[in-house]
Scaffold this motif. Sequence first.
Motif, PDB file in Angstrom:
ATOM      1  N   LEU A   1       0.808  -1.188   0.036  1.00 51.58           N
ATOM      2  CA  LEU A   1       0.022   0.091  -0.175  1.00 51.58           C
ATOM      3  C   LEU A   1       1.123   1.243   0.021  1.00 51.58           C
ATOM      4  O   LEU A   1       1.713   1.613   0.755  1.00 51.58           O
ATOM      5  CB  LEU A   1      -0.750   0.215   1.264  1.00 51.58           C
ATOM      6  CG  LEU A   1      -1.838  -1.069   1.658  1.00 51.58           C
ATOM      7  CD1 LEU A   1      -1.979  -1.229   3.102  1.00 51.58           C
ATOM      8  CD2 LEU A   1      -3.192  -0.950   0.858  1.00 51.58           C
TER       9      LEU A   1
ATOM     10  N   THR B   1     -10.069  -4.515  -3.014  1.00 50.72           N
ATOM     11  CA  THR B   1      -9.215  -4.996  -4.399  1.00 50.72           C
ATOM     12  C   THR B   1      -9.841  -6.120  -4.900  1.00 50.72           C
ATOM     13  O   THR B   1     -10.609  -7.083  -4.186  1.00 50.72           O
ATOM     14  CB  THR B   1      -7.826  -5.497  -3.766  1.00 50.72           C
ATOM     15  OG1 THR B   1      -7.043  -5.566  -4.780  1.00 50.72           O
ATOM     16  CG2 THR B   1      -7.738  -6.458  -2.683  1.00 50.72           C
TER      17      THR B   1
ATOM     18  N   PRO C   1      -5.727   7.127   5.447  1.00 49.42           N
ATOM     19  CA  PRO C   1      -5.108   6.304   6.463  1.00 49.42           C
ATOM     20  C   PRO C   1      -3.738   5.840   6.556  1.00 49.42           C
ATOM     21  O   PRO C   1      -2.922   5.836   7.502  1.00 49.42           O
ATOM     22  CB  PRO C   1      -6.119   5.020   6.222  1.00 49.42           C
ATOM     23  CG  PRO C   1      -7.368   5.753   5.875  1.00 49.42           C
ATOM     24  CD  PRO C   1      -6.767   6.924   4.818  1.00 49.42           C
TER      25      PRO C   1
ATOM     26  N   GLY D   1      -4.829  -3.765  19.257  1.00 47.02           N
ATOM     27  CA  GLY D   1      -3.773  -2.838  18.453  1.00 47.02           C
ATOM     28  C   GLY D   1      -3.829  -3.248  16.984  1.00 47.02           C
ATOM     29  O   GLY D   1      -2.570  -2.866  16.371  1.00 47.02           O
TER      30      GLY D   1
HETATM   31  C1  V0V Z   1      -3.960   3.945  13.496  1.00 52.04           C
HETATM   32  N1  V0V Z   1      -3.705   3.138  14.883  1.00 52.04           N
HETATM   33  C2  V0V Z   1      -3.360   1.920  14.293  1.00 52.04           C
HETATM   34  C3  V0V Z   1      -3.416   1.993  13.070  1.00 52.04           C
HETATM   35  N2  V0V Z   1      -3.820   3.280  12.524  1.00 52.04           N
HETATM   36  N3  V0V Z   1      -3.128   0.794  14.963  1.00 52.04           N
HETATM   37  C4  V0V Z   1      -2.675  -0.417  14.319  1.00 52.04           C
HETATM   38  N4  V0V Z   1      -2.788  -0.410  13.039  1.00 52.04           N
HETATM   39  C5  V0V Z   1      -3.046   0.656  12.146  1.00 52.04           C
HETATM   40  N5  V0V Z   1      -2.918   0.720  10.906  1.00 52.04           N
HETATM   41  C6  V0V Z   1      -3.739   3.574  16.086  1.00 52.04           C
HETATM   42  C7  V0V Z   1      -3.268   4.941  16.401  1.00 52.04           C
HETATM   43  O1  V0V Z   1      -2.021   4.510  16.572  1.00 52.04           O
HETATM   44  C8  V0V Z   1      -3.993   5.555  17.634  1.00 52.04           C
HETATM   45  O2  V0V Z   1      -3.646   4.971  18.719  1.00 52.04           O
HETATM   46  C9  V0V Z   1      -5.315   4.983  17.249  1.00 52.04           C
HETATM   47  O3  V0V Z   1      -5.363   3.893  16.426  1.00 52.04           O
HETATM   48  C10 V0V Z   1      -6.129   5.950  16.393  1.00 52.04           C
HETATM   49  O4  V0V Z   1      -5.546   6.531  15.059  1.00 52.04           O
HETATM   50  P1  V0V Z   1      -5.361   7.842  14.881  1.00 52.04           P
HETATM   51  O5  V0V Z   1      -4.016   8.327  14.294  1.00 52.04           O
HETATM   52  O6  V0V Z   1      -6.115   8.940  15.798  1.00 52.04           O
HETATM   53  O7  V0V Z   1      -6.560   7.949  13.738  1.00 52.04           O
HETATM   54  P2  V0V Z   1      -6.494   7.988  12.178  1.00 52.04           P
HETATM   55  O8  V0V Z   1      -7.075   9.255  11.660  1.00 52.04           O
HETATM   56  O9  V0V Z   1      -5.055   7.675  11.816  1.00 52.04           O
HETATM   57  O10 V0V Z   1      -7.309   6.736  11.926  1.00 52.04           O
HETATM   58  C11 V0V Z   1      -7.023   5.368  12.189  1.00 52.04           C
HETATM   59  C12 V0V Z   1      -8.084   4.492  11.574  1.00 52.04           C
HETATM   60  C13 V0V Z   1      -7.960   4.711  10.150  1.00 52.04           C
HETATM   61  C14 V0V Z   1      -7.687   3.020  11.695  1.00 52.04           C
HETATM   62  C15 V0V Z   1      -9.319   4.721  12.236  1.00 52.04           C
HETATM   63  O11 V0V Z   1      -6.653   4.505   9.534  1.00 52.04           O
HETATM   64  C16 V0V Z   1      -9.069   4.005   9.157  1.00 52.04           C
HETATM   65  O12 V0V Z   1     -10.197   4.276   9.297  1.00 52.04           O
HETATM   66  N6  V0V Z   1      -8.720   2.740   8.506  1.00 52.04           N
HETATM   67  C17 V0V Z   1      -9.582   1.835   7.773  1.00 52.04           C
HETATM   68  C18 V0V Z   1      -9.185   2.395   6.308  1.00 52.04           C
HETATM   69  C19 V0V Z   1      -7.929   1.866   5.799  1.00 52.04           C
HETATM   70  O13 V0V Z   1      -6.980   1.714   6.582  1.00 52.04           O
HETATM   71  N7  V0V Z   1      -7.828   1.862   4.315  1.00 52.04           N
HETATM   72  C20 V0V Z   1      -6.484   1.540   3.704  1.00 52.04           C
HETATM   73  C21 V0V Z   1      -6.380   0.331   3.277  1.00 52.04           C
HETATM   74  P3  V0V Z   1      -2.881   5.856  19.797  1.00 52.04           P
HETATM   75  O14 V0V Z   1      -1.830   6.444  19.174  1.00 52.04           O
HETATM   76  O15 V0V Z   1      -3.971   6.796  20.134  1.00 52.04           O
HETATM   77  O16 V0V Z   1      -2.609   4.766  21.095  1.00 52.04           O
HETATM   78  S1  V0V Z   1      -7.196  -0.133   1.939  1.00 52.04           S
HETATM   79  C22 V0V Z   1      -7.494  -1.836   1.508  1.00 52.04           C
HETATM   80  O17 V0V Z   1      -6.893  -2.446   2.795  1.00 52.04           O
HETATM   81  C23 V0V Z   1      -7.904  -2.218   0.606  1.00 52.04           C
HETATM   82  C24 V0V Z   1      -8.527  -1.167  -0.413  1.00 52.04           C
HETATM   83  C25 V0V Z   1      -8.166  -3.680   0.188  1.00 52.04           C
HETATM   84  O18 V0V Z   1      -7.939  -4.384   1.117  1.00 52.04           O
HETATM   85  O19 V0V Z   1      -8.966  -3.827  -0.792  1.00 52.04           O
END
Ligand code: V0V
Length: 140
Positions: free
Chosen positions: A61, A114, A69, A129
């Motif tokens: 990615l 995908t 994200p 986590g």
């Molecule tokens: C954030 N955090 C994570 C994380 N991203 N922990 C583990 N793994 C990750 N990837 C933690 C972060 O350290 C914070 O913890 C807490 O979650 C909140 O994060 P934040 O930085 O305040 O919030 P954001 O705005 O960065 O949002 C995080 C989330 C966001 C996870 C809500 O990334 C999201 O909605 N993701 C879902 C969509 C996505 O990731 N799409 C891309 C892949 P602390 O520091 O407060 O303790 S697309 C894909 O896979 C596709 C198309 C496919 O498979 O087909």
Amino acid sequence: MFMRIDHVGIACHDLEEKIAFFERTFELTVVAREVNEEQGVKEAMLHIADGNGGGSYIQLLEPLGPDTPVGKFLAKRGEGVHHVAFGVPDVAEAMREIGDRGVRLLDEAPRHGTMGSSIAFLHPKDVGGMLTELVQAPKH
Ligand code: V0V
Ligand code: CO
């Protein structure tokens, strides 16, 4: 509920460079590439094996911008494992069941993923986590 690990998503700065690394180091082959505007990524799927109800892959990615994200993840944590995706037979049903067990869903309805899949994400803080993705393969 989970049939298999569908893919492990890895965040990187340079998709082409990481594809070349995975191909030459692990002898994997790219089977799909896509720009997903809704998810803010440019991604590539590298095939590992075929299994129960679908294949398993590495998903590389690259963010489309810093305010996505994967862009935020890279800024905060650097390159590395971003999410683990589990294959499920019916993503809407899995979302209902898992939501009822108290895990926060990051999507209200399944989204486009995908290779024609339907996907939904679970909040990493509710899954030890680990950002968790549910994947339903397209029906043939
Ligand atoms: C954030 N955090 C994570 C994380 N991203 N922990 C583990 N793994 C990750 N990837 C933690 C972060 O350290 C914070 O913890 C807490 O979650 C909140 O994060 P934040 O930085 O305040 O919030 P954001 O705005 O960065 O949002 C995080 C989330 C966001 C996870 C809500 O990334 C999201 O909605 N993701 C879902 C969509 C996505 O990731 N799409 C891309 C892949 P602390 O520091 O407060 O303790 S697309 C894909 O896979 C596709 C198309 C496919 O498979 O087909
Ligand atoms: Co994914």
